[in-house]
Design a protein around this motif. Structure first.
Motif: not given
Length: 531
Positions: A396-406
């Protein structure tokens, strides 16, 4: 079910090739298979660059009958010593340590020849470890690189046997490229195949086939941001070094460097510069070691968004955070459950680290180092955010990621805890006064109580002393930081750190704990720069 959670991501061709290779092993051991490798004995006409710089200290140790490889000292002829880890035996079969004997000058030549001759006497015929495609590939490059050193002044019988074995091993390699594994292993196979085609007379016809496959693999393995798709800083540098050495070999052989090869090198160099946390120090995400080059002739980008790595800098502080897939779906061998972990350096000195890799075959430690708790991030009920098991498997592994730099602030989230109905979000803001962090765990639906823990693994060079409600952190030199997590339970626990294979150092770990009983829990913490 766990095995299925691994197998479902593999390509059918990988499984078919693995079955084919295992079925062929008895055949490779036969006299007929050995005879088909031929008896060519032409001397190499070119030499690739040596794959490593010689270490005269290890060369001197080899003269005494011992050798130090991947952090372990063992017998210099321990190729089949079952008491030694498989990685150690593989590394002995690489023969990259010939550079250590060559560093001794004339004193190391005869002992080097003796060891090669004894290897030939024991392993000239197929052996599943000695002739495994990976050590076979590295050995071919090493023997080609050191052929002149070995053969200069040697007896005709040694020279003939050495050249004959080079040709036989090169022919075997061309029938066993690691299409089941792929990744950096297949790059090593192709590098060796190309080196043999350029250096060994009679092997020229294999060049086009190897180059075609290398082109195909680089298109697949190098992401659009220049990062190698296994997402390991250490393996990124290995692949880049292999390609750079091939460019040198083409030039020295008087041939035009293929355009796709030079383009790949130029694409990978900025990502390599990105992974340098300080001169000679790599970030430790996924498998690998801390050792890197002093510098890379490229400008580091602020992020590798396709791979899922971001970097923050403020004054002398540098931070790197991981918010991307654990690995390519069909190559989980070097994956760690390390999503949203980070490393922090100040003035080129490590403050917060991940724990490293330590060993591949030591299963007491292997998956502890791969596990989430051995990384500077959050755990739920002390479980892993991805299912690491075996030596090289991931279920089992993570499938969804969200990232940003501001404006110097990183925000990221991933779904590694959805089996608990939870989402983990982390924000990191690095400024002149220090690092401010927030970890938020939110429920998608009502559920039971969970225990949350955030770990910040300190580098062994950091001195930690509890001070009031915080912890004072002194780095080598004059830098001093203070950790605080107002209103939360903070403890200073024991931990370990592995900078290289089979090296483990005791260290300390800052641990912040809190229960999750409602819909959401927010944990705020801060590393303040004091001096």
């Amino acid at each position: 079910m766990r095995l299925w959670r691994t197998l479902q991501y593999l390509r059918l061709s990988q499984v078919a090739y693995r079955l084919w290779y295992r079925a062929r092993l008895p055949w490779f051991c036969t006299s007929l298979a050995s005879a088909r490798l031929g008896d060519g004995s032409g001397a190499p006409i070119w030499a690739p660059p040596p794959p490593k710089t010689g270490d005269s200290g290890n060369g001197g140790l080899i003269l005494s009958g011992r050798i130090r490889l991947v952090g372990i000292e063992g017998p210099a002829e321990g190729w089949a010593d079952a008491s030694m880890p498989l990685l150690w035996r593989f590394t002995l079969h690489y023969f990259e340590w010939l550079a250590d004997l060559e560093a001794l000058g004339g004193e190391g030549r005869e002992p080097a020849r003796t060891l090669v001759a004894r290897w030939l006497a024991r392993f000239e015929r197929f052996d599943p470890v000695a002739w495994h495609p990976y050590p076979l590939s590295l050995r071919l490059v090493s023997w080609l690189a050191h052929a002149r050193f070995l053969c200069e002044g040697a007896s005709p019988d040694f020279v003939s046997a050495f050249h004959r074995s080079l040709h036989r091993q090169a022919r075997h390699l061309n029938r066993v490229w690691e299409r089941d594994v792929g990744g950096n292993h297949l790059i090593k196979n192709l590098k060796a195949a190309i080196a043999c085609a350029l250096c060994l007379p009679g092997h020229e016809t294999g060049l086009d086939r190897a180059l075609t496959e290398l082109d195909r693999q680089l298109n697949r393995q190098i992401l659009s941001d220049g990062c190698h798709y296994e997402r390991s800083p250490s393996y990124h540098f290995q692949v880049l070094s292999d390609l750079e050495e091939l460019c040198v070999l083409f030039s020295e052989a008087g041939k035009v460097v293929p355009g796709f090869l030079s383009d790949a090198v130029e694409r990978m160099r900025p990502a390599a510069a990105f992974f340098l946390m300080a001169p000679g120090k790599l970030a430790q995400f996924n498998d690998g070691t801390v050792d890197g080059p002093e510098r890379v002739e490229a400008v580091a980008p602020p992020a590798l968004p396709r791979a899922g790595y971001w970097r923050l800098e403020a004054g002398s502080a540098r931070l790197m955070v991981d918010c991307g897939p654990c690995c390519p779906d069909d190559l989980p061998a070097h994956a760690h459950a390390d999503t949203l972990s980070f490393e922090l350096y100040d003035g080129g000195v490590p403050l917060i680290a991940n724990c490293g890799t330590y060993a591949y075959q030591d299963l007491d430690w292997r998956n502890r180092f791969r596990g989430t708790a051995f990384h500077s991030t959050l755990t739920v009920d002390d479980q892993d955010s991805a299912e690491v098991y075996g030596a090289f498997r991931l279920g089992r592994r993570p499938r969804h990621f969200a990232a940003s730099v501001e404006k110097g602030r990183f925000r990221g989230e991933f779904d590694g805890w959805t089996r608990f109905g939870l989402i983990h979000r982390r924000s990191l803001e690095l400024g002149a006064s220090g690092l401010a962090g927030r970890d938020e765990v939110a429920r998608a639906a009502p559920g039971p109580r969970h225990g949350l823990a955030i770990r910040f693994h300190l580098h062994p060079s950091v001195t930690a002393v509890a001070e009031g409600e915080g912890v004072r952190l002194s780095l080598p030199g004059r830098a001093v930081w203070r950790f605080k997590a107002q209103g939360l339970t903070v403890s200073l626990d024991d931990s370990v750190y592995s900078p290289r294979f089979h090296e483990m150092c005791p260290t300390r770990c800052l641990k912040v704990e809190a229960p999750l009983s409602g819909e959401r829990m927010t944990l705020d913490w801060r590393f303040e720069r004091i001096t």
